[in-house]
Scaffold this motif. Structure first.
Motif, PDB file in Angstrom:
ATOM      1  N   TYR A 309      15.865 -31.158 -16.514  1.00 46.34           N
ATOM      2  CA  TYR A 309      16.972 -31.030 -17.477  1.00 46.34           C
ATOM      3  C   TYR A 309      17.036 -32.252 -18.394  1.00 46.34           C
ATOM      4  CZ  TYR A 309      21.826 -31.112 -19.135  1.00 46.34           C
ATOM      5  OH  TYR A 309      22.952 -31.191 -19.924  1.00 46.34           O
ATOM      6  N   TYR A 316      15.871 -31.093 -27.294  1.00 47.42           N
ATOM      7  CA  TYR A 316      16.995 -30.170 -27.532  1.00 47.42           C
ATOM      8  C   TYR A 316      17.931 -30.704 -28.608  1.00 47.42           C
ATOM      9  CZ  TYR A 316      21.469 -27.818 -26.436  1.00 47.42           C
ATOM     10  OH  TYR A 316      22.661 -27.140 -26.495  1.00 47.42           O
ATOM     11  N   PHE A 331      14.115 -26.478 -19.640  1.00 51.53           N
ATOM     12  CA  PHE A 331      15.348 -25.947 -19.043  1.00 51.53           C
ATOM     13  C   PHE A 331      15.017 -24.837 -18.043  1.00 51.53           C
ATOM     14  CE2 PHE A 331      17.658 -27.328 -23.107  1.00 51.53           C
ATOM     15  CZ  PHE A 331      18.268 -28.402 -22.490  1.00 51.53           C
ATOM     16  N   ALA A 344      21.800 -25.736 -17.648  1.00 53.27           N
ATOM     17  CA  ALA A 344      20.474 -25.342 -18.126  1.00 53.27           C
ATOM     18  C   ALA A 344      20.524 -23.942 -18.738  1.00 53.27           C
ATOM     19  CB  ALA A 344      19.469 -25.400 -16.981  1.00 53.27           C
ATOM     20  N   ASN A 347      22.305 -24.175 -22.169  1.00 52.51           N
ATOM     21  CA  ASN A 347      21.509 -24.794 -23.228  1.00 52.51           C
ATOM     22  C   ASN A 347      20.356 -23.907 -23.696  1.00 52.51           C
ATOM     23  OD1 ASN A 347      23.194 -26.966 -23.206  1.00 52.51           O
ATOM     24  ND2 ASN A 347      21.781 -28.366 -22.211  1.00 52.51           N
TER      25      ASN A 347
END
Length: 683
Positions: A309, A316, A331, A344, A347
């Motif tokens: 992560y 990200y 992720f 996760a 996202n």
């Protein structure tokens, strides 16, 4: 207002004496004062605030500056010598603070110019004009003061006492691959602090530019408009996490809390939570039980999942196609290790939405929904989970279902710049509400400060547009100019500026020339084509309006776009005037369908255009009356009476009173909006 220090309490006198005893010690700050007075830091803060209306750091600085004034009058020391004698480590910072306190530089006092000039002017003035004129001048000063203090700039950026920025942490390891882990520690500290409503926490994008900077703490704090900064450095050595963190009070450039951590990797979440709680305690931030619960919540129990992560976060947050496509597999690896990892899942959903939010054809809709549902299943109180689900509803145009998710996300994370940005967009055009649009645009500016030039430019662009739609023309012009200052390449700023100027003085020819100039730079831009056509339509120059509108309509159809459907009645009117009845009818049918689909508060005003086009004057007047009852609307609707399509309504006896009601209600709402924003500390 009474002088809070006119009648000093024993407590204030004791505090001043202790500061004076430690005057040359620039490290003598709030914590040191609290220790010497044998009281907790939070109690000291509250008591000083109650008795002086100043923060503790402001109070200490004021004592230092008063002593500096006395020393300057003696003329025996230089400004530089005095600055160090009263505890300022930087002469330039001392001069800045002195000027803010007294309205002139310390050098002027040292030369005697301030006192001598004042005495000379007062003596000559009194001799020549006497007391009667002094009374008149005093009254004039009172009047001018009232005018000046009531004519506030709509975007006066006040310092908020509990405002904080977490600067990028430094990687102390020689291994550059360790950087993502250190960035993750910084991200967690930021994320935990963002959950505290009593704090204003600057966004990650705003602080990223300071990763490699030579700027000092006071300068960074000034640029970010914050009173506190968090600095940190760390590394991972085997199973150990080494972290150094300090909280710095910007006004004195003095650490008020610092700690060194050496923890087992298994205790990383306890470490992160401890940092957030101690920072909040150091600046006496109020942390509610529900906020504490959010801070103490562990994102996962699986450390390998957490490592994946953390690796995903840097790409990200780039928010680029390449970055998002790199982040998603990481992720997914985190989820493989922990199938209940809500952050996760959230996202991934957000990444898929961002990848195609500007695309006509959507291919990730079901993925967004599935990942968002998983995120909510495993953590329904996560701001990220709620934003992810809101994005799904925005993707499917179920806007009323998206709104409560965004509101709830901001409740769990009051400093979420993503939620604030989306709420501004939401109230801009999804469910129009000018008051809410401006409120969230202002919040966005408070959270996204000193970002990269492009981001800052678009932040100011959005604020300028929100100000314009709420009728704050001068302020809108100020911020669109700032948008252009940050990025002259901003795609939309020149167009917005043209219409801000039009709103200010109604010069339609200049506005049209400015928009045509932008279109000549890029003739593929449909937004410019549509606006040029509209400007010729307003002048009833139907031939030229058709020239631009026809290009717009053909390009829109060729690309299968559904943009600017709300303008189709006006375009149809132009086509009809040019004798193109079948094309006009097609455009008007689409507009009629748009009116049926429209569930916003603007449905009634769209029906005014529909009935006016059909020649149904009474029905159009009735819809105009309905529109006049809604609470808020954009500034442009005040100009509706000048539209060619609306002119037949002018003869109706109710038309003028209804238009006047719309105008009066708009400006009354604007006045109430300004008061509300002032109360919320946004202006």
């Amino acid at each position: 207002m009474s002088n809070p220090t006119a009648h000093k309490s024993t407590f204030i006198e004791e505090a001043e004496a202790l500061i004076l005893n430690n005057l040359t010690n620039e490290q003598f700050g709030v914590s040191e004062l609290a220790d010497t007075m044998h009281m907790s830091r939070s109690n000291l803060l509250r008591k000083i605030k109650k008795e002086t209306q100043l923060s503790a750091s402001q109070f200490i600085r004021q004592v230092r500056l008063k002593e500096a004034m006395e020393l300057l009058k003696e003329e025996s020391l230089t400004v530089s010598e005095i600055s160090y004698q009263v505890g300022f480590g930087s002469t330039s910072y001392f001069i800045k603070c002195f000027r803010e306190q007294y309205g002139h530089s310390p050098g002027e006092v040292g030369k005697g110019t301030v006192l001598e000039k004042t005495e000379k002017v007062q003596t000559n003035f009194l001799k020549q004009y006497g007391w009667p004129l002094m009374v008149a001048i005093s009254l004039a000063i009172i009047i001018v003061t009232v005018i000046l203090f009531n004519k506030k700039d709509i975007i006066n950026k006040p310092k908020i006492e509990k405002s904080i920025a977490v600067l990028p942490f430094k990687n102390e390891s020689s291994d550059s691959t360790n950087l993502y882990f250190v960035n993750g520690l910084m991200e967690s500290a930021l994320n935990n602090l963002q959950k505290i409503e009593d704090l204003r926490v600057i966004s990650r994008t705003s602080v990223e530019k300071y990763r490699k900077t030579d700027k000092g703490i006071p300068e960074i704090a000034e640029e970010l408009h914050v009173n506190y900064l968090v600095e940190g450095s760390g590394q991972r050595v085997g199973n150990q996490v080494l972290l150094n963190v300090q909280l710095i009070e910007a006004s004195t450039d003095t650490p008020i809390w610092m700690e060194q951590y050496n923890r087992e990797i298994e205790d990383i979440f306890g470490l992160q939570n401890d940092v957030a709680k101690k920072i909040a305690d150091a600046i006496a931030a109020v942390v509610t039980p529900s906020e504490l619960e959010q801070i103490e919540k562990k994102p996962t129990k699986n450390l390998l999942a957490y490592d994946y992560y953390l690796q995903a976060l840097d790409p990200y947050y780039l928010r680029t196609t390449e970055g998002l496509e790199k982040a998603i597999p990481l992720f997914e690896k985190a989820i493989e290790q922990d199938p209940e990892f809500a952050l996760a899942y959230a996202n991934i959903a957000i990444s898929y939405y961002l990848l195609e939010m500007s695309q006509i054809e959507k291919q990730y809709t079901e993925k967004i929904n599935n990942y968002a549902d998983k995120a909510l299943l495993y953590d329904s109180k996560s701001a990220e989970s709620l934003v992810a689900k809101a994005f799904y509803y925005i993707q499917t145009k179920e806007y009323k279902l998206a709104l409560p998710h965004l509101d709830k996300a901001l409740e769990y994370n009051p400093n979420s710049s993503l939620a604030v940005q989306m709420l501004a967009e939401f109230y801009s055009h999804m469910i129009p509400n000018t008051n809410k649009y401006l409120e969230y645009a202002l919040k966005g500016v408070q959270l996204n400060i000193a970002s990269d030039s492009a981001t800052q430019s678009y932040t100011y662009l959005q604020l300028s547009n929100a100000l314009l739609l709420s009728g704050f023309m001068d302020e809108a012009l100020k911020y669109v100019d700032m948008s252009l200052d940050y990025s002259a390449e901003n795609y939309y700023a020149p167009l917005l500026k043209a219409f801000v100027l039009f709103a200010k003085d109604g010069d339609i020819e200049r506005t049209r020339n400015l928009v045509v100039k932008e279109w000549n730079k890029d003739t593929t831009r449909l937004d410019l084509l549509q606006n040029i056509g509209k400007l010729f339509y307003l002048e009833e120059n139907y031939k030229k309006a058709h020239f631009y509108y026809s290009k717009f309509v053909k390009a829109r159809e060729a690309n299968g776009l559904g943009i600017y459907r709300q303008e189709n009645a006006k375009i149809a009117q132009v086509y009809k005037k040019m004798g193109l009845d079948s094309e006009a009818e097609k455009l008007f049918r689409d507009f009629s369908e748009y009116c049926k689909e429209d569930k916003s508060s603007y449905q009634s005003i769209n029906l005014v255009w529909k009935y006016a086009y059909e020649g149904k004057i009474n029905e159009a007047i009735e819809q105009l009356r309905i529109f006049s009852e809604i609470e808020n609307y954009i500034y442009w609707f005040l100009l509706i009476e000048n539209e060619p399509l609306i002119k037949p309504l002018n003869e109706h006896p109710e038309f003028e009173p209804i238009i006047q009601k719309i105008i009066d209600r708009f400006w009354k709402n604007q006045a109430n909006l300004k008061k509300s924003l002032e109360q919320k500390g946004l202006i």
